[in-house]
Write a protein that holds these residues in place. Structure first.
Motif, mmCIF file in Angstrom:
data_model
loop_
_atom_site.group_PDB
_atom_site.id
_atom_site.type_symbol
_atom_site.label_atom_id
_atom_site.label_comp_id
_atom_site.label_asym_id
_atom_site.label_seq_id
_atom_site.Cartn_x
_atom_site.Cartn_y
_atom_site.Cartn_z
ATOM 1 N N ILE A 7 36.245 46.684 48.327
ATOM 2 C CA ILE A 7 35.849 47.684 47.224
ATOM 3 C C ILE A 7 36.265 47.372 46.163
ATOM 4 O O ILE A 7 37.586 46.741 45.811
ATOM 5 C CB ILE A 7 36.504 48.992 47.622
ATOM 6 C CG1 ILE A 7 35.997 49.810 48.992
ATOM 7 C CG2 ILE A 7 36.278 50.083 46.467
ATOM 8 C CD1 ILE A 7 36.652 50.956 49.598
ATOM 9 N N LEU A 8 35.437 47.062 45.145
ATOM 10 C CA LEU A 8 36.038 46.851 43.618
ATOM 11 C C LEU A 8 35.555 48.131 42.813
ATOM 12 O O LEU A 8 34.458 48.534 42.646
ATOM 13 C CB LEU A 8 35.125 45.536 43.585
ATOM 14 C CG LEU A 8 35.066 44.904 41.924
ATOM 15 C CD1 LEU A 8 36.355 44.705 41.593
ATOM 16 C CD2 LEU A 8 34.019 44.040 41.726
ATOM 17 N N PHE A 9 36.625 48.231 41.939
ATOM 18 C CA PHE A 9 36.237 49.435 40.996
ATOM 19 C C PHE A 9 36.135 48.667 39.778
ATOM 20 O O PHE A 9 37.035 47.620 39.278
ATOM 21 C CB PHE A 9 37.650 50.310 40.748
ATOM 22 C CG PHE A 9 37.755 51.191 42.193
ATOM 23 C CD1 PHE A 9 37.012 52.564 41.637
ATOM 24 C CD2 PHE A 9 38.510 51.105 42.952
ATOM 25 C CE1 PHE A 9 37.291 53.315 42.764
ATOM 26 C CE2 PHE A 9 38.998 51.871 43.995
ATOM 27 C CZ PHE A 9 38.043 53.228 43.801
ATOM 28 N N VAL A 10 35.271 49.108 38.970
ATOM 29 C CA VAL A 10 34.962 48.579 37.752
ATOM 30 C C VAL A 10 35.104 49.625 36.346
ATOM 31 O O VAL A 10 34.280 50.502 36.490
ATOM 32 C CB VAL A 10 33.457 47.891 37.694
ATOM 33 C CG1 VAL A 10 32.923 47.420 36.219
ATOM 34 C CG2 VAL A 10 33.560 46.820 38.771
ATOM 35 N N ARG A 17 41.530 53.316 33.794
ATOM 36 C CA ARG A 17 40.785 54.296 34.846
ATOM 37 C C ARG A 17 40.552 53.299 36.147
ATOM 38 O O ARG A 17 40.703 53.590 37.434
ATOM 39 C CB ARG A 17 39.438 54.377 34.197
ATOM 40 C CG ARG A 17 39.373 55.638 33.363
ATOM 41 C CD ARG A 17 37.914 55.686 32.808
ATOM 42 N NE ARG A 17 37.288 54.696 32.285
ATOM 43 C CZ ARG A 17 36.149 54.408 31.783
ATOM 44 N NH1 ARG A 17 35.312 55.459 32.022
ATOM 45 N NH2 ARG A 17 35.656 53.470 31.216
ATOM 46 N N GLY A 18 40.307 51.948 35.702
ATOM 47 C CA GLY A 18 39.995 51.221 36.888
ATOM 48 C C GLY A 18 41.264 50.905 37.782
ATOM 49 O O GLY A 18 41.337 50.851 38.947
ATOM 50 N N SER A 41 40.487 45.848 41.290
ATOM 51 C CA SER A 41 39.680 46.448 40.151
ATOM 52 C C SER A 41 39.794 45.482 38.916
ATOM 53 O O SER A 41 40.101 44.384 38.931
ATOM 54 C CB SER A 41 40.450 47.535 39.419
ATOM 55 O OG SER A 41 41.933 47.414 38.956
ATOM 56 N N ARG A 42 38.413 45.573 38.208
ATOM 57 C CA ARG A 42 38.153 44.526 37.096
ATOM 58 C C ARG A 42 37.553 45.248 35.870
ATOM 59 O O ARG A 42 37.093 46.452 36.299
ATOM 60 C CB ARG A 42 37.204 43.532 37.573
ATOM 61 C CG ARG A 42 37.494 42.521 38.640
ATOM 62 C CD ARG A 42 38.426 41.601 38.335
ATOM 63 N NE ARG A 42 39.008 40.751 39.172
ATOM 64 C CZ ARG A 42 40.135 41.015 40.150
ATOM 65 N NH1 ARG A 42 40.700 41.760 40.069
ATOM 66 N NH2 ARG A 42 40.417 40.041 40.921
ATOM 67 N N GLY A 43 37.687 44.662 34.689
ATOM 68 C CA GLY A 43 37.117 45.368 33.565
ATOM 69 C C GLY A 43 35.918 44.632 33.210
ATOM 70 O O GLY A 43 35.760 43.292 33.083
ATOM 71 N N MET A 44 35.180 45.274 32.497
ATOM 72 C CA MET A 44 33.818 44.711 31.837
ATOM 73 C C MET A 44 34.120 44.057 30.718
ATOM 74 O O MET A 44 33.468 42.859 30.396
ATOM 75 C CB MET A 44 32.761 45.647 31.560
ATOM 76 C CG MET A 44 32.429 46.514 32.897
ATOM 77 S SD MET A 44 30.971 45.841 33.846
ATOM 78 C CE MET A 44 29.487 45.832 32.919
ATOM 79 N N ILE A 45 35.015 44.428 29.985
ATOM 80 C CA ILE A 45 35.487 43.592 28.437
ATOM 81 C C ILE A 45 36.949 43.683 28.606
ATOM 82 O O ILE A 45 37.725 44.281 28.221
ATOM 83 C CB ILE A 45 34.966 44.694 27.372
ATOM 84 C CG1 ILE A 45 33.555 45.222 27.677
ATOM 85 C CG2 ILE A 45 35.253 44.086 25.989
ATOM 86 C CD1 ILE A 45 33.070 46.017 26.415
#
Length: 155
Positions: A7-10, A17-18, A41-45
């Motif tokens: 499972i990956l939270f973005v 949050r992530g 978890s990872r970030g878009m920016i």
């Protein structure tokens, strides 16, 4: 029947949050005795590695959510997308961007969507501590519902 094992939270920057969602999911899975699901978890920016927001750390500590003091935010890369069985985003826009940019065809939902609610998980960045607490409580409630769904699918 689908079984989600990775499972990956973005989120936007992966500094609140992530990371809170990742910690809450790990805590809920542990509480239910589920040990075979990997959560990240990872970030878009993410322009450079950043520690978790101090307000998020305080809220997580107050809610007994484990915090890795050495953690640094990580940018979403194609390898993360390829390895995930389930991607959970904080917003509809993030979901659509991942589908479009990575041609992701597996399971992708917003956290609220899989938690059977409408709307988005609001970003507490730049706001007061109470907003981080609200975000954490909202995520905890949604993740509990998501783990219910995971358990139902794995029966």
């Amino acid at each position: 029947m689908k079984q989600w094992k990775r499972i990956l939270f973005v989120s936007t920057t992966n500094t609140a949050r992530g990371y809170m969602a990742e910690g809450l999911m790990k805590k809920e899975l542990y509480k239910r005795g589920i040990k075979d699901i990997q959560v990240t978890s990872r970030g878009m920016i993410v322009l450079f590695p950043e520690p978790i927001n101090p307000k998020a750390v305080l809220v997580m500590n107050n809610n007994e959510i484990p915090v890795d003091e050495e953690y640094q935010a990580s940018a979403l890369i194609e390898e993360d997308i390829e390895q995930a069985d389930l991607i959970l985003t904080m917003t509809q826009e993030q979901k659509e961007k991942i589908i479009q940019e990575y041609q992701y065809t597996k399971d992708i939902y917003t956290v609220k969507e899989l938690g059977r609610e409408q709307g988005e998980v609001l970003d507490p960045y730049g706001k007061d501590l109470i907003d981080y607490e609200y975000c954490c409580r909202e995520l905890a409630r949604l993740i509990e519902k998501i783990v219910d769904t995971i358990c139902e699918q794995n029966e």
